[in-house]
Design an enzyme around this catalytic site. Structure first.
Site, PDB file in Angstrom:
ATOM      1  N   LYS A  47      39.891  35.647  47.394  1.00  0.00           N
ATOM      2  CA  LYS A  47      39.459  36.500  46.299  1.00  0.00           C
ATOM      3  C   LYS A  47      38.150  37.192  46.657  1.00  0.00           C
ATOM      4  O   LYS A  47      37.329  36.640  47.388  1.00  0.00           O
ATOM      5  CB  LYS A  47      39.242  35.677  45.024  1.00  0.00           C
ATOM      6  CG  LYS A  47      40.480  34.981  44.505  1.00  0.00           C
ATOM      7  CD  LYS A  47      40.147  34.177  43.264  1.00  0.00           C
ATOM      8  CE  LYS A  47      41.356  33.425  42.734  1.00  0.00           C
ATOM      9  NZ  LYS A  47      41.023  32.619  41.550  1.00  0.00           N
ATOM     10  N   ARG A 103      47.107  26.262  31.246  1.00  0.00           N
ATOM     11  CA  ARG A 103      47.291  27.246  30.185  1.00  0.00           C
ATOM     12  C   ARG A 103      48.762  27.430  29.857  1.00  0.00           C
ATOM     13  O   ARG A 103      49.122  27.684  28.720  1.00  0.00           O
ATOM     14  CB  ARG A 103      46.728  28.608  30.613  1.00  0.00           C
ATOM     15  CG  ARG A 103      45.236  28.619  30.812  1.00  0.00           C
ATOM     16  CD  ARG A 103      44.801  29.921  31.397  1.00  0.00           C
ATOM     17  NE  ARG A 103      45.325  30.015  32.767  1.00  0.00           N
ATOM     18  CZ  ARG A 103      44.906  30.872  33.671  1.00  0.00           C
ATOM     19  NH1 ARG A 103      44.006  31.761  33.374  1.00  0.00           N
ATOM     20  NH2 ARG A 103      45.413  30.866  34.885  1.00  0.00           N
ATOM     21  N   SER A 143      39.747  34.626  34.310  1.00  0.00           N
ATOM     22  CA  SER A 143      38.540  35.286  34.805  1.00  0.00           C
ATOM     23  C   SER A 143      38.836  36.698  35.287  1.00  0.00           C
ATOM     24  O   SER A 143      38.053  37.623  35.042  1.00  0.00           O
ATOM     25  CB  SER A 143      37.917  34.460  35.931  1.00  0.00           C
ATOM     26  OG  SER A 143      37.497  33.203  35.444  1.00  0.00           O
TER      27      SER A 143
END
Length: 159
Positions: A41, A90, A127
């Site tokens: 990332k 989640r 995020s």
């Protein structure tokens, strides 16, 4: 004393992460929240900025400690002498991804992973999405702790 490790990129930390940390802080004597530089990332905040945000966000939790790491999670778990790794979930897709990692971590280190599901009010937070909203001037204050919202506003001032 039961010590757990909650690893992640936390770029930035959001209210879903906070929920998992606050839950872990109620369940265990010590929670180590560790931010890693994920080479897959491109980060918005460097590790030192993330460390500062984590420390500011957890000031109300005396049994939570933030740190940085640049190694395998299992190596950090052994270094920190944690009893468990904690991961938030989640959605079902999170479980599918995290289960394989948990099994690998347990196989190579003996450290078990505990999963804590997030409340539905936080299950959509990511995020990556928060960074995108902030970049385009959308409201993110309800999704992140104040220290994070402040830094996002500084990073992406609305002109």
């Amino acid at each position: 004393m039961t010590r757990v490790l909650f690893p992640g990129s936390f770029d930035p930390i959001h209210n879903g992460h906070m929920e998992i940390v606050e839950t872990a802080a109620r369940l265990f004597e010590e929670v180590v929240v560790a931010s890693v530089r994920n080479p897959q990332k491109t980060p918005l905040f460097d590790l030192q900025e993330r460390q500062a945000m984590l420390e500011e966000c957890f000031v109300h939790l005396p049994n939570v400690r933030a740190r940085l790491f640049a190694k395998l999670v299992v190596d950090l778990a052994q270094e920190e002498e944690v009893d468990f790794i904690v991961k938030g979930l989640r959605a079902v897709s999170d479980f599918e991804n995290e289960l394989q990692m948990a099994q690998m971590n347990q196989a190579i280190s003996g450290v078990h992973t505990l999963f804590i599901p997030s409340a539905s009010k936080h299950s959509f937070l990511a995020s990556k999405l928060i960074r995108e909203l902030a970049r385009f001037g959308q409201e993110i204050d309800s999704m992140v702790p104040e220290p994070v919202a402040k830094r996002l506003r500084e990073r992406y001032p609305n002109d």
